[in-house]
Design a protein around this motif. Structure first.
Motif, PDB file in Angstrom:
ATOM      1  N   ARG A 447       0.832  -1.209   0.000  1.00 54.68           N
ATOM      2  CA  ARG A 447       0.000   0.000   0.000  1.00 54.68           C
ATOM      3  C   ARG A 447       0.865   1.257   0.000  1.00 54.68           C
ATOM      4  O   ARG A 447       0.582   2.221  -0.718  1.00 54.68           O
ATOM      5  CB  ARG A 447      -0.905   0.006   1.239  1.00 54.68           C
ATOM      6  CG  ARG A 447      -1.983  -1.062   1.216  1.00 54.68           C
ATOM      7  CD  ARG A 447      -3.040  -0.793   2.274  1.00 54.68           C
ATOM      8  NE  ARG A 447      -2.479  -0.745   3.610  1.00 54.68           N
ATOM      9  CZ  ARG A 447      -2.378  -1.804   4.401  1.00 54.68           C
ATOM     10  NH1 ARG A 447      -2.786  -3.003   3.984  1.00 54.68           N
ATOM     11  NH2 ARG A 447      -1.858  -1.690   5.618  1.00 54.68           N
ATOM     12  N   GLN A 448       1.922   1.210   0.816  1.00 55.37           N
ATOM     13  CA  GLN A 448       2.761   2.391   0.897  1.00 55.37           C
ATOM     14  C   GLN A 448       3.577   2.624  -0.363  1.00 55.37           C
ATOM     15  O   GLN A 448       3.931   3.765  -0.674  1.00 55.37           O
ATOM     16  CB  GLN A 448       3.716   2.267   2.096  1.00 55.37           C
ATOM     17  CG  GLN A 448       3.017   2.326   3.438  1.00 55.37           C
ATOM     18  CD  GLN A 448       3.984   2.187   4.593  1.00 55.37           C
ATOM     19  OE1 GLN A 448       5.104   1.726   4.405  1.00 55.37           O
ATOM     20  NE2 GLN A 448       3.537   2.572   5.791  1.00 55.37           N
ATOM     21  N   LYS A 449       3.853   1.549  -1.088  1.00 50.18           N
ATOM     22  CA  LYS A 449       4.634   1.687  -2.319  1.00 50.18           C
ATOM     23  C   LYS A 449       3.915   2.576  -3.321  1.00 50.18           C
ATOM     24  O   LYS A 449       4.514   3.457  -3.956  1.00 50.18           O
ATOM     25  CB  LYS A 449       4.907   0.311  -2.916  1.00 50.18           C
ATOM     26  CG  LYS A 449       5.760   0.341  -4.177  1.00 50.18           C
ATOM     27  CD  LYS A 449       6.013  -1.060  -4.689  1.00 50.18           C
ATOM     28  CE  LYS A 449       6.852  -1.020  -5.965  1.00 50.18           C
ATOM     29  NZ  LYS A 449       7.078  -2.365  -6.513  1.00 50.18           N
ATOM     30  N   ILE A 450       2.598   2.341  -3.418  1.00 50.02           N
ATOM     31  CA  ILE A 450       1.815   3.143  -4.358  1.00 50.02           C
ATOM     32  C   ILE A 450       1.816   4.606  -3.918  1.00 50.02           C
ATOM     33  O   ILE A 450       2.012   5.523  -4.735  1.00 50.02           O
ATOM     34  CB  ILE A 450       0.372   2.591  -4.444  1.00 50.02           C
ATOM     35  CG1 ILE A 450       0.400   1.146  -4.960  1.00 50.02           C
ATOM     36  CG2 ILE A 450      -0.487   3.476  -5.330  1.00 50.02           C
ATOM     37  CD1 ILE A 450      -0.958   0.471  -4.936  1.00 50.02           C
ATOM     38  N   GLU A 451       1.626   4.807  -2.588  1.00 51.87           N
ATOM     39  CA  GLU A 451       1.606   6.173  -2.087  1.00 51.87           C
ATOM     40  C   GLU A 451       2.969   6.843  -2.255  1.00 51.87           C
ATOM     41  O   GLU A 451       3.051   8.022  -2.636  1.00 51.87           O
ATOM     42  CB  GLU A 451       1.215   6.174  -0.608  1.00 51.87           C
ATOM     43  CG  GLU A 451      -0.195   5.645  -0.344  1.00 51.87           C
ATOM     44  CD  GLU A 451      -0.485   5.566   1.136  1.00 51.87           C
ATOM     45  OE1 GLU A 451       0.414   5.951   1.923  1.00 51.87           O
ATOM     46  OE2 GLU A 451      -1.597   5.142   1.514  1.00 51.87           O
ATOM     47  N   LEU A 452       4.028   6.083  -1.995  1.00 51.03           N
ATOM     48  CA  LEU A 452       5.363   6.654  -2.129  1.00 51.03           C
ATOM     49  C   LEU A 452       5.693   7.020  -3.574  1.00 51.03           C
ATOM     50  O   LEU A 452       6.337   8.043  -3.837  1.00 51.03           O
ATOM     51  CB  LEU A 452       6.411   5.680  -1.585  1.00 51.03           C
ATOM     52  CG  LEU A 452       6.467   5.527  -0.066  1.00 51.03           C
ATOM     53  CD1 LEU A 452       7.430   4.433   0.321  1.00 51.03           C
ATOM     54  CD2 LEU A 452       6.873   6.838   0.589  1.00 51.03           C
ATOM     55  N   GLU A 453       5.260   6.178  -4.506  1.00 52.36           N
ATOM     56  CA  GLU A 453       5.525   6.487  -5.916  1.00 52.36           C
ATOM     57  C   GLU A 453       4.855   7.790  -6.314  1.00 52.36           C
ATOM     58  O   GLU A 453       5.434   8.609  -7.042  1.00 52.36           O
ATOM     59  CB  GLU A 453       5.036   5.339  -6.799  1.00 52.36           C
ATOM     60  CG  GLU A 453       5.918   4.086  -6.708  1.00 52.36           C
ATOM     61  CD  GLU A 453       5.378   2.943  -7.540  1.00 52.36           C
ATOM     62  OE1 GLU A 453       4.241   3.078  -8.043  1.00 52.36           O
ATOM     63  OE2 GLU A 453       6.078   1.921  -7.692  1.00 52.36           O
ATOM     64  N   GLN A 454       3.640   7.982  -5.810  1.00 53.40           N
ATOM     65  CA  GLN A 454       2.962   9.237  -6.113  1.00 53.40           C
ATOM     66  C   GLN A 454       3.692  10.424  -5.477  1.00 53.40           C
ATOM     67  O   GLN A 454       3.874  11.468  -6.113  1.00 53.40           O
ATOM     68  CB  GLN A 454       1.511   9.178  -5.600  1.00 53.40           C
ATOM     69  CG  GLN A 454       0.648   8.149  -6.337  1.00 53.40           C
ATOM     70  CD  GLN A 454      -0.746   8.033  -5.731  1.00 53.40           C
ATOM     71  OE1 GLN A 454      -1.019   8.605  -4.688  1.00 53.40           O
ATOM     72  NE2 GLN A 454      -1.626   7.293  -6.410  1.00 53.40           N
ATOM     73  N   GLU A 458       5.532  13.617  -7.275  1.00 54.26           N
ATOM     74  CA  GLU A 458       5.209  14.999  -6.944  1.00 54.26           C
ATOM     75  C   GLU A 458       6.443  15.757  -6.458  1.00 54.26           C
ATOM     76  O   GLU A 458       6.693  16.895  -6.875  1.00 54.26           O
ATOM     77  CB  GLU A 458       4.126  15.032  -5.864  1.00 54.26           C
ATOM     78  CG  GLU A 458       2.782  14.474  -6.335  1.00 54.26           C
ATOM     79  CD  GLU A 458       1.791  14.362  -5.189  1.00 54.26           C
ATOM     80  OE1 GLU A 458       2.192  14.704  -4.051  1.00 54.26           O
ATOM     81  OE2 GLU A 458       0.643  13.952  -5.431  1.00 54.26           O
ATOM     82  N   ARG A 459       7.210  15.118  -5.606  1.00 46.63           N
ATOM     83  CA  ARG A 459       8.386  15.800  -5.065  1.00 46.63           C
ATOM     84  C   ARG A 459       9.482  15.956  -6.109  1.00 46.63           C
ATOM     85  O   ARG A 459      10.230  16.930  -6.089  1.00 46.63           O
ATOM     86  CB  ARG A 459       8.911  15.042  -3.852  1.00 46.63           C
ATOM     87  CG  ARG A 459       7.940  15.089  -2.674  1.00 46.63           C
ATOM     88  CD  ARG A 459       8.562  14.563  -1.415  1.00 46.63           C
ATOM     89  NE  ARG A 459       7.620  14.631  -0.295  1.00 46.63           N
ATOM     90  CZ  ARG A 459       7.904  14.301   0.948  1.00 46.63           C
ATOM     91  NH1 ARG A 459       9.123  13.847   1.236  1.00 46.63           N
ATOM     92  NH2 ARG A 459       6.996  14.407   1.912  1.00 46.63           N
ATOM     93  N   THR A 460       9.592  14.978  -7.017  1.00 47.70           N
ATOM     94  CA  THR A 460      10.575  15.102  -8.094  1.00 47.70           C
ATOM     95  C   THR A 460      10.265  16.312  -8.955  1.00 47.70           C
ATOM     96  O   THR A 460      11.162  17.086  -9.322  1.00 47.70           O
ATOM     97  CB  THR A 460      10.595  13.830  -8.952  1.00 47.70           C
ATOM     98  OG1 THR A 460      10.923  12.703  -8.124  1.00 47.70           O
ATOM     99  CG2 THR A 460      11.618  13.951 -10.059  1.00 47.70           C
ATOM    100  N   ALA A 461       8.973  16.476  -9.268  1.00 46.69           N
ATOM    101  CA  ALA A 461       8.575  17.641 -10.063  1.00 46.69           C
ATOM    102  C   ALA A 461       8.870  18.930  -9.307  1.00 46.69           C
ATOM    103  O   ALA A 461       9.363  19.913  -9.878  1.00 46.69           O
ATOM    104  CB  ALA A 461       7.080  17.545 -10.404  1.00 46.69           C
TER     105      ALA A 461
END
Length: 730
Positions: A447-454, A458-461
């Motif tokens: 579950r956290q993997k999906i949230e972390l990818e998002q 966002e943070r990369t941008a």
């Protein structure tokens, strides 16, 4: 030297034969002790048969004490009642033995001091020296080395004179009495070395027992490594320290060559044994779980022998030498404390019914009783029980300690087996819980993997946007610094361009007037005057053209300096470039502050070659260094009206390098910020007066852009000198 010695003896021999002093030496020696057939095996000379002499500095030798002047200084023993002074480390003894035995014999003189030298002379013959003592290394001892005794031969019918030079180290010995004693050497050798047939068997037994101790130590360390129970660690240390102390005869070849180290080593082992014994007791019964306050007390108490060790061996011998032997202090105090602590701990655990408590009581009770009995025996030595206990002391002591070790070892082995089973059950339960947690963790990770990818996207941008913004800001700051330097330059350029403009204006006005005159003369037909006026006009136009071109070159230089990117490198006369920016920087400062004034000095090497540099970049470096110099002398002049401000530029060619120095006698730079002065955005100027990029950009231009060096010499409050090294490429 020997001839001189015998010549000096002639007067004494003469006096001896004439009888004037024939009995001088004899009458000052104590009476000779007679060796007869019924002399005891161990002889302690009466005080009337020996004399002593204090040697405070330890400087006397056999020659000086045997000199007739010093022989009268010897006196009878006066230490029997009051003892001797511990401020004196060396005492001499002397006595003489006369043999009435029918055959030659030998005596063994035991030395209880730390270091002693025995001198003997047979029938007034030469003196022979022999050394021994408790702290004398084994290889340096004479006579019976293990017994610290020297052997003196006594021929039949002879008289043997003996001097003993006793050196006392009161950190190792508390003796404060002098005695004179000896034994017959042949009997000592027979008793100690020949007839003692059990020595080898004792060594074999001790070797076997030490092997068992080492095995037990390794076993306990293995138990500790396996289940991490501290009781096994401290019990292993206890066994090791006790084994090294009890079976020290196995290591005697190493010990006897280092007697001083051995003395402290045994005390250190005793300290470790005491510490580990208390810790073993604490962890064996898990004292902290039942009586936490008593447990904390015992834990603190376990460090007491360390303090006592330092005090007894380092402090007491310095405060009052010989006051008490550190070893005896340590053994007495620690033994008493152990007895009290064991008694209290026993009293606490006797009522308890758990297995650990019962095992502890069974193992410790005999030794506690025997220690208590030992203290009673020391107080009432004449009781029948005391006499019986003294006879069987060693046997009973060994039985109590053996019983303690046996029960402790047996209990710890049982505990290890039990704890190992418990640990195995715990491991199984832990694995089951770990599998459940692993399953939950995997679901949570998914579950956290999906949230972390998002979040990462966002943070990369956001980071990319921030990076672009930072790069833009950095470029703007650098450009701002360049424009700031351009602003400084512009003020100087305005002053420089004003002069040619004034000339252009003046000559233009004069030319207009000449044209009016030319027109009037042309109308009148005065040809000569027309030609003269035309000549003047031409000169004026030449001057207007010259000063116009100078203004044009100044403007071009300004435009070239304001470029955002560094220019191409070209051969440049650095002297001219430095002198021009020196003047422009000064006029720029004066345009802002009309009251500013400084003495400008130049020392330019005319032989300096042209070098390949970027003129606009190097000019920016010069402008920054000059501006900083003028700023520094200006600030210093504000606080001192009589101050003579000086800024100087110097160039010199050294073959492979061209050196430019910019010196000012201003405020200088503090040592605390010298390492920071060329960091980006670091400035000492007030807010709004500097960006902190000038020196950083100058460093990059010189070092990175031109492969040179930029260094600083300064003394705070006196001067600052920047040194630029630029390579000369041929």
């Amino acid at each position: 030297m020997k001839i001189l010695y015998h010549l000096l003896k002639l007067p004494a021999l003469f006096l001896l034969f004439t009888g004037s002093t024939g009995s001088y030496a004899q009458q000052h020696w104590p009476p000779a002790y007679q060796l007869t057939a019924d002399t005891a095996r161990v002889v302690r000379l009466p005080d009337s048969n020996w004399q002593m002499l204090a040697d405070p500095g330890g400087k006397l030798t056999i020659n000086t004490v045997n000199d007739p002047v010093n022989t009268t200084r010897f006196h009878l023993n006066n230490t029997s009642e009051k003892g001797f002074s511990f401020d004196i480390n060396t005492y001499w003894q002397r006595y003489q033995l006369r043999s009435t035995l029918p055959k030659d014999t030998r005596i063994a003189i035991p030395e209880g001091t730390t270091d002693a030298t025995v001198y003997y002379s047979v029938n007034n013959g030469p003196w022979t020296a022999m050394r021994t003592g408790a702290i004398v290394p084994y290889s340096q001892r004479d006579g019976l080395k293990e017994m610290s005794a020297v052997i003196v031969p006594v021929p039949a019918g002879s008289t043997v004179r003996i001097y003993e030079q006793n050196h006392f180290n009161y950190a190792f010995s508390q003796s404060n009495r002098l005695v004179a004693m000896f034994r017959f050497a042949d009997q000592v050798i027979a008793d100690t070395y020949i007839d003692n047939a059990g020595r080898e068997s004792v060594l074999m037994t001790e070797s076997f027992l030490m092997g068992i101790v080492l095995f037990a130590v390794v076993l306990n360390l293995f138990f500790f490594y396996s289940i991490r129970e501290r009781v096994y660690l401290f019990y292993g240390i206890l066994l090791l320290a006790g084994g090294l102390r009890i079976y020290n005869g196995l290591f005697m070849p190493a010990y006897r060559e280092n007697p001083v180290f051995t003395h402290y080593w045994f005390i250190f082992l005793f300290v470790i044994q005491f510490f580990s014994f208390i810790q073993t007791n604490r962890h064996f019964v898990k004292l902290g779980s039942f009586y936490p306050r008593w447990d904390k007390f015992l834990f603190t108490l376990s460090f007491f022998p360390v303090i006592l060790y330092l005090v007894a061996n380092l402090v007491l011998p310095q405060v009052k030498p010989g006051w008490i032997t550190p070893g005896n202090t340590l053994y007495g105090l620690v033994s008493f404390i152990v007895m009290i602590c064991m008694a209290v701990t026993l009293a606490l655990f006797i009522p308890r019914k758990d297995t650990n408590s019962r095992q502890y009581v069974i193992s410790v009770l005999p030794l506690t009783f025997w220690i208590l009995a030992g203290h009673i025996i020391s107080v009432f030595p004449r009781w029948p029980f005391s006499l019986w206990a003294a006879k069987w002391n060693q046997v009973l002591n060994a039985l109590c300690i053996g019983w303690l070790l046996l029960i402790f070892t047996w209990a710890l082995i049982l505990r290890f087996s039990k704890l190992r089973q418990e640990n195995a059950q715990k491991e199984i339960e832990k694995e089951r819980l770990a599998r459940e947690k692993e399953q939950e963790r995997n679901e949570l990770i998914a579950r956290q993997k999906i949230e972390l990818e998002q979040q990462v996207q966002e943070r990369t941008a956001a980071l990319k946007e921030s990076l672009v913004s930072l790069q833009t800001t950095q470029s703007q700051l650098i450009q701002s610094e360049k424009m700031a330097s351009l602003g400084e330059l512009t003020a100087g350029i305005a002053h420089e361009i004003q002069n040619p403009l004034n000339f252009v204006n003046n000559f233009s006005e004069v030319s207009i007037e000449l044209l009016d005159e030319l027109q009037e003369e042309a109308e009148t037909g005065n040809k000569d005057e027309v030609i003269a006026i035309a000549h003047d006009l031409k000169q004026n136009l030449d001057k207007i053209n010259h000063h116009g071109k100078r203004a044009d070159s100044i403007v071009k230089g300004m435009l070239q300096h304001s470029r955002s990117a560094g220019g191409q490198k070209e051969l440049v006369n650095v002297n001219a470039l430095a002198e021009e920016y020196f003047r422009l920087s000064y006029h720029g400062i004066r345009s802002k502050n009309k009251t500013f004034n400084a003495r400008l000095e130049t020392d330019l090497d005319e032989a300096a070659p042209k070098i390949e540099v970027s003129p606009q970049d190097l000019g920016r470096v010069f402008l920054n260094l000059f501006n900083n110099a003028f700023y520094s002398v200006g600030k210093k002049k504000d606080g001192d009206a009589n101050y003579d401000a000086v800024v100087k530029v110097t160039t010199s060619a050294t073959g492979k390098h061209l050196e430019i120095r910019v010196y000012d006698n201003g405020l200088g730079i503090p040592d605390a910020i010298k390492d920071k002065i060329m960091q980006p955005f670091f400035t000492t100027k007030p807010t709004g007066e500097g960006t902190g990029l000038g020196l950083s950009l100058s460093y990059d231009i010189i070092v990175k852009g031109h492969g040179g060096q930029l260094t600083l010499n300064t003394v705070e409050g006196e001067f600052a000198e920047w040194v630029v090294w630029l390579p000369v490429r041929h």
